[in-house]
Design an enzyme around this catalytic site. Sequence first.
Site, short mmCIF file in Angstrom:
data_model
loop_
_atom_site.label_atom_id
_atom_site.label_comp_id
_atom_site.label_asym_id
_atom_site.label_seq_id
_atom_site.Cartn_x
_atom_site.Cartn_y
_atom_site.Cartn_z
N LYS A 13 -24.83 1.61 -7.86
CA LYS A 13 -24.62 0.25 -7.92
C LYS A 13 -23.63 -0.40 -9.30
O LYS A 13 -22.64 -1.03 -9.05
CB LYS A 13 -25.84 -0.67 -8.21
CG LYS A 13 -26.69 -0.35 -7.04
CD LYS A 13 -28.13 -1.05 -7.45
CE LYS A 13 -28.85 -0.86 -8.24
NZ LYS A 13 -29.71 0.50 -8.49
N ARG A 88 -35.43 -7.56 -8.50
CA ARG A 88 -36.17 -5.91 -8.21
C ARG A 88 -37.41 -6.34 -7.68
O ARG A 88 -38.32 -5.63 -7.44
CB ARG A 88 -36.13 -5.15 -9.39
CG ARG A 88 -35.08 -3.87 -9.39
CD ARG A 88 -35.37 -3.53 -10.91
NE ARG A 88 -34.86 -2.19 -11.22
CZ ARG A 88 -33.88 -1.76 -11.73
NH1 ARG A 88 -32.79 -2.61 -12.07
NH2 ARG A 88 -33.59 -0.54 -11.99
N ARG A 127 -26.17 12.94 -14.51
CA ARG A 127 -25.66 11.57 -14.96
C ARG A 127 -25.42 11.21 -16.48
O ARG A 127 -26.17 11.64 -17.21
CB ARG A 127 -26.26 10.45 -14.41
CG ARG A 127 -25.82 9.00 -14.66
CD ARG A 127 -26.50 7.92 -13.56
NE ARG A 127 -27.54 7.49 -13.94
CZ ARG A 127 -28.03 6.38 -13.44
NH1 ARG A 127 -27.12 5.63 -12.38
NH2 ARG A 127 -29.01 5.88 -14.01
N ARG A 161 -29.24 8.91 -20.14
CA ARG A 161 -30.39 7.91 -20.38
C ARG A 161 -31.81 8.63 -20.28
O ARG A 161 -31.92 9.66 -19.57
CB ARG A 161 -30.17 7.06 -19.14
CG ARG A 161 -29.31 5.93 -19.08
CD ARG A 161 -29.35 5.18 -17.80
NE ARG A 161 -30.24 4.90 -17.27
CZ ARG A 161 -30.23 3.97 -16.17
NH1 ARG A 161 -29.27 3.18 -15.80
NH2 ARG A 161 -31.39 3.58 -15.61
N ARG A 172 -39.44 5.81 -10.99
CA ARG A 172 -38.40 4.68 -10.80
C ARG A 172 -38.24 4.65 -9.29
O ARG A 172 -38.21 3.57 -8.76
CB ARG A 172 -36.97 4.93 -11.31
CG ARG A 172 -36.97 4.60 -13.05
CD ARG A 172 -36.07 5.34 -13.65
NE ARG A 172 -34.76 4.94 -13.60
CZ ARG A 172 -33.50 5.56 -13.52
NH1 ARG A 172 -33.47 6.54 -13.85
NH2 ARG A 172 -32.43 4.83 -13.13
P1 AMP Z 1 -31.46 0.28 -14.48
O1 AMP Z 1 -30.34 0.47 -15.47
O2 AMP Z 1 -31.05 -0.77 -13.31
O3 AMP Z 1 -31.47 1.51 -13.56
O4 AMP Z 1 -32.52 -0.44 -15.32
C1 AMP Z 1 -33.30 0.57 -16.30
C2 AMP Z 1 -34.50 -0.05 -16.43
O5 AMP Z 1 -34.37 -1.42 -17.00
C3 AMP Z 1 -35.57 -0.01 -15.14
O6 AMP Z 1 -36.23 0.96 -15.10
C4 AMP Z 1 -36.55 -1.13 -15.61
O7 AMP Z 1 -37.35 -0.59 -16.69
C5 AMP Z 1 -35.58 -2.34 -16.46
N1 AMP Z 1 -35.13 -3.08 -15.73
C6 AMP Z 1 -33.87 -3.48 -15.25
N2 AMP Z 1 -33.52 -4.27 -14.54
C7 AMP Z 1 -34.85 -4.90 -14.09
C8 AMP Z 1 -35.38 -5.97 -13.38
N3 AMP Z 1 -34.47 -6.79 -12.72
N4 AMP Z 1 -36.77 -6.19 -13.20
C9 AMP Z 1 -37.32 -5.47 -14.02
N5 AMP Z 1 -36.97 -4.43 -14.92
C10 AMP Z 1 -35.62 -3.97 -14.96
#
Ligand code: AMP
Length: 217
Positions: A13, A88, A127, A161, A172
């Site tokens: 994404k 989400r 990654r 990360r 996740r």
């Molecule tokens: P991402 O980089 O999008 O994979 O997000 C990393 C982490 O941030 C996720 O595993 C959640 O802990 C938190 N996070 C990001 N976006 C959201 C969201 N829309 N709702 C809740 N937690 C989020």
Amino acid sequence: MNLILLGPPGAGKGTQAKRLEQSHGLVQLATGDMLRAATARGSELGLKVKAIMDSGQLVPDGVIIDMIAERIARPDCRNGFILDGFPRTVPQAEALDEMLAERRQTLDHVILMQVDEAALIDRLAGRFSCKNCGASYHERYHRPQAEGVCDLCGGCEFVHRPDDRPEAVEARFEVYRRQTAPILPYYRDRGILRTVDGMGEIDEVARQIEAIVASAK
Ligand code: AMP
């Protein structure tokens, strides 16, 4: 034009959102990046969410909804945005609808990047990203053109990360299946959900997304 990119962790994404930013002048709103920036700054919000993020669980809806509401109201979003990592959960999707209705804005496309889970685990494990600008790379599939130098900003420091560790990756995926996948019918019923095959080469996926973006709603 306002878009949502949906898909499990590692679907690509962020990579595709960055492309759309460049090709269409849209703003990428990546909630994960915003939260990581808050954590890096050591802000109150960052400290509050760090442990949740590292474990692969979701940050509470209220925190995320407030963050996006504030971000969408800024002038740079007027020409359109790409939501990457939001919504989400169903309550987040409902809150987004309210926010957009208040601003007399609409969602043009919700694009689901469909992927194979086993392959994703492999993608996530390799990654890494530029510490300075966040551009993402992969040890096998997408290395910087000049070894050790970011293609976009010339930065020389890279980071992995914490939530790309295998235990967190599993959490996740589970969270995606349980809490995020239920938002798909929400958009399918409104006829705005489109699907691309996220397993192809980055350029090929970008072509599929461009075709959707170029089509009428
Ligand atoms: P991402 O980089 O999008 O994979 O997000 C990393 C982490 O941030 C996720 O595993 C959640 O802990 C938190 N996070 C990001 N976006 C959201 C969201 N829309 N709702 C809740 N937690 C989020």
